[in-house]
Design an enzyme around this catalytic site. Structure first.
Site, PDB file in Angstrom:
ATOM      1  N   ASP A  47       0.850  -1.184   0.000  1.00  0.00           N
ATOM      2  CA  ASP A  47       0.000   0.000   0.000  1.00  0.00           C
ATOM      3  C   ASP A  47       0.886   1.235   0.000  1.00  0.00           C
ATOM      4  OD1 ASP A  47      -2.986   0.791   0.261  1.00  0.00           O
ATOM      5  OD2 ASP A  47      -1.897   2.180   1.544  1.00  0.00           O
ATOM      6  N   GLN A  48       0.306   2.309  -0.493  1.00  0.00           N
ATOM      7  CA  GLN A  48       1.062   3.561  -0.532  1.00  0.00           C
ATOM      8  C   GLN A  48       0.214   4.687   0.035  1.00  0.00           C
ATOM      9  OE1 GLN A  48       1.570   5.780  -4.290  1.00  0.00           O
ATOM     10  NE2 GLN A  48       3.773   5.440  -3.987  1.00  0.00           N
TER      11      GLN A  48
END
Ligand SMILES: Nc1nc2c(ncn2[C@H]2C[C@H](O)[C@@H](COP(=O)(O)OP(=O)(O)OP(=O)(O)O)O2)c(=O)[nH]1
Length: 171
Positions: A47-48
């Protein structure tokens, strides 16, 4: 991954998690959800999070207008992209890593922004912050610190090193 990420983000944000811990928690959540269905597999979750200097975080723009708003918010400021990855084996997180990139956005003109969006929307709809640094997005910046992989969404070099240590990839 079969998770309600918006709901997870909302509750994790309510806990006032630091952006890098938020990215790690979301990567873990997605990886765990898939690992439950594939207990015998090595599972990677990622995830970012985009975080501004005041701690504000953004999600992917859902419209051209929202992309314009995001870019105006980022204009003339430095923000961070925190890209997290988690590896799960036999139901247990065996490795995790968060890599940070710091991006300083130019004070571009409104006319520049309209031309940019004419060219880049909707291609940037899947990119938090409204840019593809590997394409025309690079014209938005005056300074970038960090790897392109971390900007595009993965701490790729540390991940590859771990996969080599696990013997999953050739050394
Ligand atoms: N190709 C490209 N993608 C970018 C760039 N900057 C950010 N992104 C992408 C990477 C991430 O997939 C996405 C970050 O937003 P999200 O956290 O909502 O998506 P993510 O893929 O992390 O998880 P999700 O789709 O929510 O399951 O934006 C860029 O410069 N180029």
């Amino acid at each position: 991954a079969p998770v309600d990420e918006d709901a997870a983000k909302a509750s994790l944000r309510a806990e006032r998690l630091a952006p890098r811990d938020l990215a790690d928690a979301l990567a873990d959540l997605k990886a765990q959800a898939v690992a439950r269905r594939h207990p015998d597999r090595l599972v990677l979750g990622a995830d970012q999070i985009l975080a501004l200097d005041d701690g504000t975080t953004l999600d992917k723009p859902t419209s051209r207008a929202e992309a314009a708003d995001q870019l105006r918010l980022l204009r003339g400021r430095t923000h961070r992209l925190l890209s997290a990855a988690v590896l799960i084996a036999e139901g247990r997180a065996i490795w995790r890593h968060v890599e940070e990139a710091r991006l300083s956005v130019r004070a571009f003109s409104d006319a520049f922004l309209e031309d940019y969006l004419d060219a880049e929307w909707p291609a940037i709809a899947g990119c938090v912050g409204g840019y593809r640094v590997e394409g025309r997005g690079v014209t938005l910046f005056e300074r970038i610190e960090g790897t392109q992989a971390a900007i595009v969404g993965l701490p790729l070099l540390p991940l590859l090193a771990q996969l080599r240590r696990l013997g999953v990839m050739p050394s």
